[in-house]
Design a protein around this motif. Structure first.
Motif, PDB file in Angstrom:
ATOM      1  N   ARG A 264       0.842  -1.196   0.000  1.00 54.87           N
ATOM      2  CA  ARG A 264       0.000   0.000   0.000  1.00 54.87           C
ATOM      3  C   ARG A 264       0.878   1.246   0.000  1.00 54.87           C
ATOM      4  N   ILE A 265       1.866   1.238  -0.855  1.00 52.36           N
ATOM      5  CA  ILE A 265       2.854   2.318  -0.871  1.00 52.36           C
ATOM      6  C   ILE A 265       2.272   3.589  -1.477  1.00 52.36           C
ATOM      7  N   SER A 266       1.296   3.443  -2.370  1.00 59.16           N
ATOM      8  CA  SER A 266       0.748   4.621  -3.050  1.00 59.16           C
ATOM      9  C   SER A 266       0.080   5.580  -2.074  1.00 59.16           C
ATOM     10  N   GLN A 267      -0.498   5.061  -0.979  1.00 62.16           N
ATOM     11  CA  GLN A 267      -1.114   5.985  -0.026  1.00 62.16           C
ATOM     12  C   GLN A 267      -0.054   6.842   0.662  1.00 62.16           C
ATOM     13  N   LEU A 268       1.192   6.344   0.682  1.00 63.72           N
ATOM     14  CA  LEU A 268       2.276   7.112   1.285  1.00 63.72           C
ATOM     15  C   LEU A 268       2.855   8.125   0.302  1.00 63.72           C
ATOM     16  N   ASP A 269       3.332   7.637  -0.855  1.00 64.31           N
ATOM     17  CA  ASP A 269       4.007   8.579  -1.752  1.00 64.31           C
ATOM     18  C   ASP A 269       3.028   9.457  -2.528  1.00 64.31           C
ATOM     19  N   GLU A 270       1.916   8.885  -3.012  1.00 68.45           N
ATOM     20  CA  GLU A 270       0.935   9.697  -3.730  1.00 68.45           C
ATOM     21  C   GLU A 270       0.013  10.443  -2.768  1.00 68.45           C
ATOM     22  N   GLY A 271      -0.467   9.728  -1.752  1.00 67.40           N
ATOM     23  CA  GLY A 271      -1.453  10.317  -0.854  1.00 67.40           C
ATOM     24  C   GLY A 271      -0.879  11.346   0.092  1.00 67.40           C
ATOM     25  N   TYR A 272       0.246  11.015   0.710  1.00 64.48           N
ATOM     26  CA  TYR A 272       0.793  11.878   1.755  1.00 64.48           C
ATOM     27  C   TYR A 272       2.121  12.532   1.383  1.00 64.48           C
ATOM     28  N   SER A 273       2.566  12.336   0.156  1.00 63.73           N
ATOM     29  CA  SER A 273       3.841  12.924  -0.303  1.00 63.73           C
ATOM     30  C   SER A 273       5.004  12.503   0.588  1.00 63.73           C
ATOM     31  N   ILE A 274       5.018  11.232   0.948  1.00 59.75           N
ATOM     32  CA  ILE A 274       6.110  10.668   1.750  1.00 59.75           C
ATOM     33  C   ILE A 274       6.907   9.730   0.844  1.00 59.75           C
ATOM     34  N   PRO A 275       8.049  10.162   0.344  1.00 59.15           N
ATOM     35  CA  PRO A 275       8.821   9.321  -0.579  1.00 59.15           C
ATOM     36  C   PRO A 275       9.472   8.148   0.142  1.00 59.15           C
ATOM     37  N   MET A 276       9.544   7.032  -0.551  1.00 57.35           N
ATOM     38  CA  MET A 276      10.160   5.827  -0.007  1.00 57.35           C
ATOM     39  C   MET A 276      11.661   5.755  -0.300  1.00 57.35           C
ATOM     40  N   THR A 277      12.206   6.798  -0.905  1.00 62.44           N
ATOM     41  CA  THR A 277      13.609   6.781  -1.324  1.00 62.44           C
ATOM     42  C   THR A 277      14.577   6.453  -0.192  1.00 62.44           C
ATOM     43  N   PRO A 278      14.455   7.057   0.999  1.00 65.62           N
ATOM     44  CA  PRO A 278      15.418   6.725   2.067  1.00 65.62           C
ATOM     45  C   PRO A 278      15.394   5.250   2.453  1.00 65.62           C
ATOM     46  N   LEU A 279      14.204   4.675   2.527  1.00 67.19           N
ATOM     47  CA  LEU A 279      14.100   3.269   2.907  1.00 67.19           C
ATOM     48  C   LEU A 279      14.567   2.364   1.772  1.00 67.19           C
ATOM     49  N   GLU A 280      14.252   2.749   0.565  1.00 64.05           N
ATOM     50  CA  GLU A 280      14.707   1.967  -0.585  1.00 64.05           C
ATOM     51  C   GLU A 280      16.238   1.977  -0.657  1.00 64.05           C
ATOM     52  N   HIS A 281      16.835   3.118  -0.363  1.00 59.31           N
ATOM     53  CA  HIS A 281      18.300   3.217  -0.358  1.00 59.31           C
ATOM     54  C   HIS A 281      18.896   2.314   0.718  1.00 59.31           C
ATOM     55  N   LEU A 282      18.297   2.320   1.916  1.00 59.69           N
ATOM     56  CA  LEU A 282      18.785   1.465   2.999  1.00 59.69           C
ATOM     57  C   LEU A 282      18.694  -0.006   2.605  1.00 59.69           C
ATOM     58  N   ALA A 283      17.584  -0.382   1.998  1.00 60.83           N
ATOM     59  CA  ALA A 283      17.399  -1.780   1.595  1.00 60.83           C
ATOM     60  C   ALA A 283      18.424  -2.190   0.547  1.00 60.83           C
ATOM     61  N   ARG A 284      18.704  -1.303  -0.393  1.00 66.75           N
ATOM     62  CA  ARG A 284      19.658  -1.638  -1.461  1.00 66.75           C
ATOM     63  C   ARG A 284      21.091  -1.698  -0.935  1.00 66.75           C
ATOM     64  N   GLU A 285      21.406  -0.837   0.022  1.00 67.08           N
ATOM     65  CA  GLU A 285      22.780  -0.760   0.503  1.00 67.08           C
ATOM     66  C   GLU A 285      23.095  -1.819   1.562  1.00 67.08           C
ATOM     67  N   VAL A 286      22.171  -2.016   2.500  1.00 65.29           N
ATOM     68  CA  VAL A 286      22.460  -2.876   3.654  1.00 65.29           C
ATOM     69  C   VAL A 286      21.923  -4.295   3.467  1.00 65.29           C
ATOM     70  N   TYR A 287      20.803  -4.412   2.754  1.00 63.89           N
ATOM     71  CA  TYR A 287      20.170  -5.723   2.589  1.00 63.89           C
ATOM     72  C   TYR A 287      20.236  -6.194   1.130  1.00 63.89           C
ATOM     73  N   ALA A 288      21.251  -5.741   0.414  1.00 65.28           N
ATOM     74  CA  ALA A 288      21.311  -5.960  -1.037  1.00 65.28           C
ATOM     75  C   ALA A 288      21.249  -7.429  -1.430  1.00 65.28           C
ATOM     76  N   ASN A 289      21.927  -8.291  -0.690  1.00 68.69           N
ATOM     77  CA  ASN A 289      21.978  -9.711  -1.045  1.00 68.69           C
ATOM     78  C   ASN A 289      21.067 -10.573  -0.174  1.00 68.69           C
ATOM     79  N   ASP A 290      20.208  -9.919   0.590  1.00 68.30           N
ATOM     80  CA  ASP A 290      19.316 -10.644   1.506  1.00 68.30           C
ATOM     81  C   ASP A 290      18.080 -11.111   0.739  1.00 68.30           C
TER      82      ASP A 290
END
Length: 649
Positions: A264-290
Motif C-alpha cells: 500500500r505504498i501509493s497511499q504514502l508517496d501519492e497520498g501523503y507525499s512521503i517518498p520511499m527513497t530513504p528506505l529503498e536506499h537502505l534496503a539496497r545498501e544494507v540488505y542488497a543480497n538478503d
C-alpha cells in the motif's frame, strides 16, 4: 452599537451565561417563539444513524456504501417510483443518485443536444425533487436549511415549494431554461443528488480503523471529510497513524512496515507525499543480497517484490529496536518481557521468549549489534530522520489527523447503543482493570475519558510521553483499542514455530456473551443496563465459520464484518432508525466503474436487531437533550426579561 438586552440593573453571576442568548433573542416574544419551534422539533422522528467499523483502507467500497446509504436509499426509491418508472429508468435514477458527480461529468461530454439535455433534466429532476421533499420531511426547517448548498439555497427552496404554486410547472421550467442557457443544468442535478445522500443519513459514525491493509486509507479519510456529519470512535490502527503523523519513531516504522507488507505504498508517496527513497536506499545498501523470503509482500505492484521484501525487513528491524527503547523509558507499563532484541543469540541463531528458546528462521540481521541491540545504525538513523521529516511535513496527513482527533472520541452513546472500538479491559471475573495515566490508576469510563485527554494533548503538544502512549493504544495489553496480551509481529517474522505467535484476547471478548456482564458495562458508562446494546468493532466476525455478530447475551454486537478485502470483503452497517435497529451485511464491491456503467450495487442482507414499541423522536436522542437544555436556558432568559433583571431590546 451596544445591545440593550445585555444591560441589567445589577450584576448577577447567574445572568452571565445568558448574554449570548440575549443577543440572539432580544425580547420575550423571540424567546417564546424559539421555545415553541424547538418543542415541535422534539416531536420529529429521530434521524437515521449509520455505524460502520474497520474500513481498513477500502476507499472505493466505503464510498459506495456511503453513496447508497448502506442500502437504505434503494427501497425508498423503489417504493416511491417503482410503479411509474420502468426498470432501466429506475436503474438510471439510482445510479445518478449514488454517483451524481461522476455521472454528470460523463453527461457533460455525451449529452450535448439541448433538447435531449432538457428532456433528461425533466426526467431526473422531478423525481429528485420528490425524493428530496420526502427526506426533508424528517428534518426541522433550520437543520434542513443548513444542509442546503449555500450558492443554491434560495433556488432550491423555491423549487421545493413550487408544487404549491398556481403555476408550478411553468415556474420550474423557467429555472430549467435559464440553467440550461448558463450551462449549469447538470450541475443542479449533481448537487441535488448529493443533497439526497446527505439527507438520507443524519449521522455517520465510524467505529475505528480507517487505515491499513486496504489500498488507500488517505482516501477513506478524504471522503469522510466530505460528509456533513461524521463522528469517529478511534481504533488502534487510528492511534497508530495519529502517532506516526505526530512523529513517534516506532509508529512511523510500524505504519511503513504494514504499508509495505500489503503493498500500500501509493497511499504514502501519492497520498501523503512521503517518498520511499530513504528506505529503498537502505534496503539496497544494507540488505542488497538478503533474500528476505519471510518478508515477501502480499499482492502486486510496480517495485520488484524482492526489493519491497527487503524494505519491509529493514523497517521491521528498526521498529523492533525503537519499540525496545520506548518500553524501556516507560517502566510503568511493565512490558520489559516484550523487549526482545537483546534476547537474540546471533551466534546460535536463537531467541528466548518467555523463558523458551526458539530457533530463528531468519538469521540475517546485519544491523543488530549484540552489544547494543536497540541502537540504530548510522544508516538506519539517517533513514529514520528523513522519513520522519516527511511524515511531519505532510500537510494532508496533518489535516486528516487533526480532523480525526477533533471529530473523534473513545466512546459514544446513541440512544440505547454504547459504542466503542475494542473492549473494556477486565480480568477473568469481569472486574475492570486499571491502567496508569499521568500517575493515576484508571479503569472503565474514567480510563476512556482520560485517554481522550491524552490524545488531544498529544495533537497540540507532541510531547514524548503522550506520543509513547499512542503506541500503547496501538498494541498495549491494557489498551481498550487493542485487547490482547501482546502483538507478536517479531515472532511471526522471525520464528517458524507458531507457539509464540499466539496473541491472547482480553477476557472481555468472552464475557460479552453474558448478559450480566454487559449490564455491568452499560451501567458503568451511563447507558441503560436493561435496554442498552454494546456495539464494538475490532474483531472480525467469522462469517464463513457461521459466527453471528450478535453475542449470546443479546446485549452486544460486533460490527467488524471484515470490510476490507484482506479480511474477507464483507462488512456491516448498524442502522438506527426511529422504529428499529437494523444490521446490514455488505458483500464484495466490484468497482465504481461497474456501478456507474452497469448499475452494479451492493444490496445488503438486513436483519432486525431491535424493534421499538414506539418510534423514537428527536426528544429521545442526544440532540434532543441538547434542545431540552437550550429550552431551559431560554425559559431562564424569559424569566430574566419578565423580572426586569435583563432589559428587552
Amino acid at each position: 452599537m451596544s445591545n440593550k438586552a445585555l444591560s441589567f440593573k445589577r450584576p448577577e453571576a447567574n445572568l452571565s451565561s445568558l448574554e449570548l442568548l440575549a443577543a440572539e433573542f432580544s425580547n420575550t416574544d423571540a424567546a417564546i417563539a424559539e421555545i415553541a419551534r424547538l418543542s415541535a422539533v422534539q416531536t420529529l422522528p429521530r434521524g437515521a444513524i449509520h455505524m460502520i467499523s474497520d474500513i481498513h483502507g477500502e476507499d472505493k467500497k466505503l464510498r459506495h456504501v456511503i453513496n447508497n446509504a448502506s442500502g437504505t436509499l434503494r427501497p425508498i426509491v423503489e417504493h416511491m417510483f417503482g410503479d411509474t418508472m420502468d426498470r432501466e429508468t429506475l436503474k438510471e435514477f439510482l445510479t445518478i443518485t449514488f454517483y451524481p458527480a461522476e455521472v454528470t461529468e460523463q453527461l457533460e461530454q455525451t449529452l450535448t443536444d439541448p433538447l435531449e439535455l432538457k428532456a433528461y433534466a425533466r426526467k431526473i429532476l422531478n423525481p429528485q425533487f420528490e425524493l428530496l421533499r420526502h427526506l426533508m420531511a424528517n428534518y426541522s426547517l433550520k437543520l434542513a436549511t443548513e444542509l442546503l448548498p449555500v450558492d443554491f439555497k434560495n433556488l432550491l427552496w423555491e423549487i421545493l415549494h413550487a408544487p404549491t404554486r398556481e403555476h408550478g410547472n411553468e415556474f420550474v421550467e423557467a429555472i430549467i431554461d435559464e440553467l440550461q442557457r448558463q450551462g449549469r443544468l447538470l450541475h443542479l442535478i449533481h448537487i441535488v443528488g448529493r443533497l439526497i445522500r446527505n439527507l438520507a443519513v443524519d449521522e455517520l459514525i465510524i467505529g475505528g480503523d480507517c487505515w491499513d491493509r486496504g489500498p488507500r486509507g488517505d482516501r477513506v479519510v478524504d471522503y469522510l471529510r466530505l460528509q456533513p456529519n461524521v463522528s469517529f470512535i478511534w481504533g488502534n490502527h487510528d492511534a497508530l497513524w495519529i502517532g506516526a503523523a505526530l512523529g513517534n519513531d516506532a509508529l512511523i516504522c510500524t505504519a511503513l512496515r504494514v504499508s509495505l507488507r500489503y503493498r500500500r505504498i501509493s497511499q504514502l508517496d501519492e497520498g501523503y507525499s512521503i517518498p520511499m527513497t530513504p528506505l529503498e536506499h537502505l534496503a539496497r545498501e544494507v540488505y542488497a543480497n538478503d533474500p528476505a523470503e519471510f518478508f515477501m509482500p502480499k499482492g502486486s505492484g510496480m517495485r520488484p517484490k524482492e526489493l519491497v521484501a527487503r524494505m519491509q525487513k529493514a523497517i521491521a528491524v528498526m521498529q523492533f529496536k525503537l519499540e525496545g527503547q520506548l518500553i524501556e523509558r516507560n517502566p510503568q507499563w511493565q512490558l520489559d518481557h516484550r523487549r526482545l532484541m537483546h534476547r537474540i543469540d546471533l551466534d546460535n541463531g536463537t531467541i528466548e521468549i518467555d523463558g523458551v528458546v526458539y530457533e530463528l528462521r531468519d538469521k540475517r540481521l546485519p544491523t543488530v549489534d549484540p552489544e547494543h541491540p536497540y541502537t540504530l545504525t548510522t544508516e538506519e538513523q539517517d533513514c529514520l530522520d528523513r522519513l520522519k521529516g516527511s511524515f511531519l511535513s505532510s500537510q494532508k496527513m496533518r489535516e486528516q489527523v487533526r480532523y480525526m482527533v477533533g471529530h473523534g472520541s473513545m466512546y459514544l452513546q446513541r440512544g440505547d447503543c454504547l459504542i466503542f472500538h475494542g473492549c473494556v479491559p477486565v480480568d477473568t471475573e469481569g472486574k475492570f482493570l486499571d491502567l496508569e495515566i499521568d500517575g493515576q490508576a484508571l479503569s472503565g469510563k474514567a480510563l476512556f475519558e482520560e485517554i481522550e485527554v491524552v490524545v488531544r494533548r498529544a495533537l497540540e503538544q507532541r510531547k514524548t510521553p503522550d506520543l509513547d502512549f499512542l503506541w500503547y493504544l496501538w498494541c498495549g495489553p491494557l489498551s481498550p483499542l487493542f485487547g490482547k496480551d501482546r502483538i507478536a509481529t517479531l515472532e511471526r517474522d522471525l520464528i517458524a514455530d507458531k507457539t509464540p505467535h499466539r496473541e491472547n484476547k482480553d477476557p472481555y471478548f468472552d464475557l460479552i456473551h453474558e448478559a450480566g456482564f454487559c449490564s455491568q458495562v452499560l451501567e458503568a458508562f451511563g447507558a441503560d443496563p436493561e435496554q442498552g446494546l454494546i456495539v464494538n468493532g475490532h474483531v472480525p466476525v467469522k462469517l464463513k465459520q457461521g459466527e453471528s455478530p450478535i453475542k449470546r447475551s443479546g446485549k452486544a454486537i460486533t460490527i467488524d464484518g471484515a470490510f476490507s478485502e484482506a479480511y474477507g470483503d464483507h462488512g456491516y452497517t448498524l442502522v438506527l432508525e426511529p422504529g428499529r435497529i437494523v444490521l446490514a451485511e455488505h458483500h464484495h464491491f466490484e468497482s465504481m466503474e461497474s456501478a456507474i456503467k452497469d448499475g452494479v450495487d451492493i444490496v445488503p442482507k438486513t436483519q432486525e436487531i431491535r424493534v421499538f414499541d414506539t418510534p423514537q423522536q428527536t426528544k429521545d436522542t442526544e440532540r434532543g437533550q441538547r434542545i431540552k437544555y437550550r429550552m431551559m436556558e431560554l425559559n431562564r432568559l424569559i424569566e430574566a426579561y419578565r423580572s426586569n433583571r435583563l432589559h428587552e431590546q
